[in-house]
Scaffold this motif. Structure first.
Motif, PDB file in Angstrom:
ATOM      1  N   VAL A  59       0.839  -1.203   0.000  1.00  0.00           N
ATOM      2  CA  VAL A  59       0.000   0.000   0.000  1.00  0.00           C
ATOM      3  C   VAL A  59       0.874   1.253   0.000  1.00  0.00           C
ATOM      4  N   GLU A  60       1.936   1.237   0.801  1.00  0.00           N
ATOM      5  CA  GLU A  60       2.819   2.409   0.859  1.00  0.00           C
ATOM      6  C   GLU A  60       3.620   2.570  -0.433  1.00  0.00           C
ATOM      7  N   ILE A  61       4.032   1.461  -1.021  1.00  0.00           N
ATOM      8  CA  ILE A  61       4.714   1.551  -2.322  1.00  0.00           C
ATOM      9  C   ILE A  61       3.767   2.127  -3.365  1.00  0.00           C
ATOM     10  N   ALA A  62       2.523   1.671  -3.354  1.00  0.00           N
ATOM     11  CA  ALA A  62       1.530   2.166  -4.300  1.00  0.00           C
ATOM     12  C   ALA A  62       1.339   3.678  -4.152  1.00  0.00           C
ATOM     13  N   ASN A  63       1.253   4.155  -2.923  1.00  0.00           N
ATOM     14  CA  ASN A  63       1.101   5.588  -2.683  1.00  0.00           C
ATOM     15  C   ASN A  63       2.318   6.366  -3.169  1.00  0.00           C
ATOM     16  N   ALA A  64       3.508   5.798  -2.947  1.00  0.00           N
ATOM     17  CA  ALA A  64       4.739   6.462  -3.382  1.00  0.00           C
ATOM     18  C   ALA A  64       4.833   6.506  -4.902  1.00  0.00           C
ATOM     19  N   LEU A  65       4.428   5.432  -5.564  1.00  0.00           N
ATOM     20  CA  LEU A  65       4.430   5.399  -7.025  1.00  0.00           C
ATOM     21  C   LEU A  65       3.451   6.424  -7.590  1.00  0.00           C
ATOM     22  N   ALA A  66       2.272   6.476  -7.008  1.00  0.00           N
ATOM     23  CA  ALA A  66       1.255   7.423  -7.475  1.00  0.00           C
ATOM     24  C   ALA A  66       1.747   8.861  -7.321  1.00  0.00           C
ATOM     25  N   ALA A  67       2.426   9.124  -6.222  1.00  0.00           N
ATOM     26  CA  ALA A  67       2.951  10.466  -5.993  1.00  0.00           C
ATOM     27  C   ALA A  67       3.954  10.851  -7.075  1.00  0.00           C
ATOM     28  N   VAL A 105      -3.011  -1.193 -12.052  1.00  0.00           N
ATOM     29  CA  VAL A 105      -1.824  -1.996 -11.744  1.00  0.00           C
ATOM     30  C   VAL A 105      -2.127  -2.882 -10.546  1.00  0.00           C
ATOM     31  N   MET A 106      -1.551  -4.055 -10.536  1.00  0.00           N
ATOM     32  CA  MET A 106      -1.694  -4.998  -9.429  1.00  0.00           C
ATOM     33  C   MET A 106      -0.345  -5.198  -8.768  1.00  0.00           C
ATOM     34  N   MET A 107      -0.336  -5.186  -7.433  1.00  0.00           N
ATOM     35  CA  MET A 107       0.888  -5.377  -6.672  1.00  0.00           C
ATOM     36  C   MET A 107       1.080  -6.852  -6.303  1.00  0.00           C
ATOM     37  N   HIS A 108       2.307  -7.187  -5.971  1.00  0.00           N
ATOM     38  CA  HIS A 108       2.676  -8.501  -5.432  1.00  0.00           C
ATOM     39  C   HIS A 108       2.404  -9.657  -6.405  1.00  0.00           C
ATOM     40  N   VAL A 109       2.835  -9.459  -7.637  1.00  0.00           N
ATOM     41  CA  VAL A 109       2.682 -10.481  -8.674  1.00  0.00           C
ATOM     42  C   VAL A 109       4.022 -11.192  -8.867  1.00  0.00           C
ATOM     43  N   PRO A 110       4.064 -12.520  -8.770  1.00  0.00           N
ATOM     44  CA  PRO A 110       5.330 -13.232  -8.989  1.00  0.00           C
ATOM     45  C   PRO A 110       5.919 -12.948 -10.371  1.00  0.00           C
ATOM     46  N   VAL A 111       7.184 -12.585 -10.391  1.00  0.00           N
ATOM     47  CA  VAL A 111       7.880 -12.357 -11.657  1.00  0.00           C
ATOM     48  C   VAL A 111       8.444 -13.701 -12.091  1.00  0.00           C
TER      49      VAL A 111
END
Length: 277
Positions: A59-67, A105-111
């Motif tokens: 969630v925090e990464i998502a907020n940082a990316l959006a910023a 975008v979806m987070m936490h997807v196995p690469v």
């Protein structure tokens, strides 16, 4: 001097229009996000310490990316489906049949190459963490542990329907099966360990670290399970295939978060070692 016929000009015009339309479509996804001022981000429900009740590392990464993109975040929390293909379909490229999603975008997807091959409608990119299954033990009850033999006759907690539960219950034809205690979540198992109700817990490294916060009484150990990859697995993000400019913008933003140390600070806030992919 070569003569260009009207027919050739028509063909060239058609090709140019097609190329221009493709370029416009590739840009449209990013333009749409910026015009709306919102980045819709899919995150798993109940996945501590990454996403749970609108908080966590993802969630925090998502907020940082959006910023970095100059927009705000709109979270789309969702329950994990029966498999990752279902999650990618529902949250990335198609949307759930009940009308929920898709996200940008979806987070936490196995690469993972196999996952990519099975899901041609998504683009998986920007790896940001390497997860591993680890053992954490109470050193006052299990002084040392190099193999699963140290768990025989002990009380070992695992989360139900998890990789840890699967490998431990099946290890060496169920050698330590009688030692296993099943909990609803890894967090519940960790709470029982710290309360003295268990001797050890097998879980994801992130789940352990966020609970013990470096407590010397609960060290981590990496046991070798043949059915698990020794290097763990890497997670990143996913967007709908064709959303090229959005993926590029998110990748650039993620690179900046990593370079400035902001990503490491997010992991540190939750007590998790920012293991590089």
């Amino acid at each position: 001097m070569t003569t260009i016929t009207w027919r050739k000009l028509a063909v060239l015009g058609t090709l140019f229009c097609g190329l221009n339309a493709t370029m416009h479509a590739a840009q449209a996804d990013l333009d749409k996000v910026r015009q709306a001022g919102v980045l819709k981000v899919a995150v798993y429900k109940g996945m501590q310490p990454f996403s749970d009740k609108d908080s966590g590392i993802d969630v925090e990464i998502a907020n940082a990316l959006a910023a970095k993109l100059g927009v705000r975040v709109s979270l789309l929390p969702f329950e994990a489906g029966e498999n990752l293909n279902d999650d990618l379909r529902n949250m990335v490229w198609k949307g759930h049949y009940l009308g929920y999603g898709p996200a940008d975008v979806m987070m936490h997807v196995p690469v993972d190459n196999r996952l990519m091959a099975e899901n041609k409608n998504v683009s998986i990119f920007a790896p940001y963490y390497r997860e591993r299954v680890q053992l954490v033990r109470d050193v006052r009850k299990i002084p040392g542990c190099d193999t699963v033999d140290c768990l025989i006759g002990k009380r070992v907690g695992v989360e139900k329907i998890s990789i840890a539960a699967m490998v431990l219950l099946g290890e060496q034809d169920g050698k330590v099966r009688e030692s296993v205690r099943i909990y609803d979540t890894a967090a519940d198992a960790m709470a029982a360990l710290k309360a003295g109700e268990l001797d050890a817990v097998l879980a994801n490294q992130s789940e352990i670290e966020t609970a013990v916060r470096g407590d010397a009484n609960f060290p981590l150990a990496e046991l070798n399970f043949p059915r698990l990859p020794r290097q763990g697995w890497v997670v990143g993000m996913a967007v709908k295939q064709g959303n090229i400019e959005l993926a590029r913008a998110l990748q650039a933003a993620a690179n900046e978060l990593n370079a400035t140390g902001e990503l490491a600070k997010i992991f540190a806030k939750y007590g998790v070692t920012p293991t590089k992919p």
